[in-house]
Write a protein that holds these residues in place. Structure first.
Motif, PDB file in Angstrom:
ATOM      1  N   GLN A 119     -46.628 -19.022  19.367  1.00  0.00           N
ATOM      2  CA  GLN A 119     -46.680 -17.531  18.747  1.00  0.00           C
ATOM      3  C   GLN A 119     -45.597 -17.379  17.627  1.00  0.00           C
ATOM      4  O   GLN A 119     -46.112 -16.937  16.797  1.00  0.00           O
ATOM      5  N   SER A 134     -46.834 -16.422  13.872  1.00  0.00           N
ATOM      6  CA  SER A 134     -46.324 -15.208  13.097  1.00  0.00           C
ATOM      7  C   SER A 134     -45.954 -15.730  11.943  1.00  0.00           C
ATOM      8  O   SER A 134     -45.789 -15.059  10.865  1.00  0.00           O
ATOM      9  N   THR A 170     -47.217 -14.298   8.305  1.00  0.00           N
ATOM     10  CA  THR A 170     -46.028 -13.582   7.423  1.00  0.00           C
ATOM     11  C   THR A 170     -46.292 -14.279   5.929  1.00  0.00           C
ATOM     12  O   THR A 170     -46.322 -13.706   5.016  1.00  0.00           O
TER      13      THR A 170
END
Length: 82
Positions: A32, A36, A40
Protein backbone atom coordinates in the motif's frame (compact mmCIF):
# COMPACT_ATOMS: atom_id res chain seq x y z
CA UNK A 1 -11.74 -17.74 37.28
CA UNK A 2 -14.12 -16.76 34.46
CA UNK A 3 -13.12 -13.07 34.71
CA UNK A 4 -9.43 -14.02 34.64
CA UNK A 5 -9.94 -16.04 31.42
CA UNK A 6 -11.92 -13.18 29.86
CA UNK A 7 -9.07 -10.79 30.60
CA UNK A 8 -6.13 -12.98 29.52
CA UNK A 9 -7.50 -15.06 26.64
CA UNK A 10 -8.31 -12.05 24.41
CA UNK A 11 -4.79 -10.73 25.05
CA UNK A 12 -3.23 -14.11 24.35
CA UNK A 13 -5.41 -14.55 21.27
CA UNK A 14 -4.42 -11.17 19.87
CA UNK A 15 -0.74 -11.88 20.47
CA UNK A 16 -1.00 -15.23 18.70
CA UNK A 17 -2.84 -13.56 15.81
CA UNK A 18 -0.15 -10.90 15.48
CA UNK A 19 2.59 -13.54 15.49
CA UNK A 20 0.85 -15.75 12.93
CA UNK A 21 -0.57 -13.02 10.65
CA UNK A 22 1.97 -10.24 11.25
CA UNK A 23 4.02 -10.98 8.14
CA UNK A 24 0.97 -10.77 5.87
CA UNK A 25 -0.11 -7.50 7.45
CA UNK A 26 3.39 -6.05 6.95
CA UNK A 27 3.42 -7.15 3.29
CA UNK A 28 0.02 -5.56 2.62
CA UNK A 29 1.10 -2.37 4.34
CA UNK A 30 4.36 -2.27 2.34
CA UNK A 31 2.43 -2.76 -0.93
CA UNK A 32 0.00 0.00 0.00
CA UNK A 33 2.83 2.42 0.82
CA UNK A 34 4.61 1.57 -2.44
CA UNK A 35 1.40 2.19 -4.41
CA UNK A 36 0.84 5.48 -2.58
CA UNK A 37 4.39 6.68 -3.26
CA UNK A 38 4.06 5.71 -6.92
CA UNK A 39 0.78 7.60 -7.26
CA UNK A 40 2.24 10.65 -5.53
CA UNK A 41 5.30 10.69 -7.80
CA UNK A 42 3.13 10.36 -10.90
CA UNK A 43 0.92 13.23 -9.72
CA UNK A 44 3.95 15.45 -9.08
CA UNK A 45 5.33 14.70 -12.56
CA UNK A 46 1.93 15.48 -14.09
CA UNK A 47 1.52 18.77 -12.23
CA UNK A 48 5.11 19.91 -12.60
CA UNK A 49 4.99 19.84 -16.39
CA UNK A 50 8.05 20.40 -18.49
CA UNK A 51 11.30 21.99 -17.40
CA UNK A 52 12.43 25.32 -18.88
CA UNK A 53 15.12 23.50 -20.85
CA UNK A 54 12.46 21.31 -22.49
CA UNK A 55 10.38 24.38 -23.42
CA UNK A 56 13.43 26.10 -24.91
CA UNK A 57 14.47 23.02 -26.89
CA UNK A 58 10.95 22.68 -28.30
CA UNK A 59 10.95 26.37 -29.27
CA UNK A 60 14.38 25.94 -30.89
CA UNK A 61 13.07 23.00 -32.90
CA UNK A 62 10.12 25.11 -34.06
CA UNK A 63 12.53 27.88 -35.04
CA UNK A 64 14.79 25.46 -36.92
CA UNK A 65 11.77 24.02 -38.75
CA UNK A 66 10.73 27.54 -39.79
CA UNK A 67 7.43 27.39 -37.95
CA UNK A 68 8.15 30.42 -35.76
CA UNK A 69 10.27 33.55 -36.21
CA UNK A 70 13.34 34.56 -34.24
CA UNK A 71 11.24 37.12 -32.35
CA UNK A 72 8.70 34.47 -31.34
CA UNK A 73 11.54 32.18 -30.30
CA UNK A 74 13.01 34.88 -28.04
CA UNK A 75 9.57 35.48 -26.47
CA UNK A 76 9.10 31.76 -25.81
CA UNK A 77 12.62 31.51 -24.39
CA UNK A 78 12.06 34.49 -22.07
CA UNK A 79 8.73 33.01 -20.94
CA UNK A 80 10.35 29.64 -20.18
CA UNK A 81 13.11 31.28 -18.17
CA UNK A 82 10.71 33.50 -16.21
Amino acid sequence: AWIVFLLFIPLLTSLIYLIVRGKGMAERHRAQVKKSVSATNEYIREVAGKSPAEHISEAKKLLDDGIITEEEYQKLKAKALA
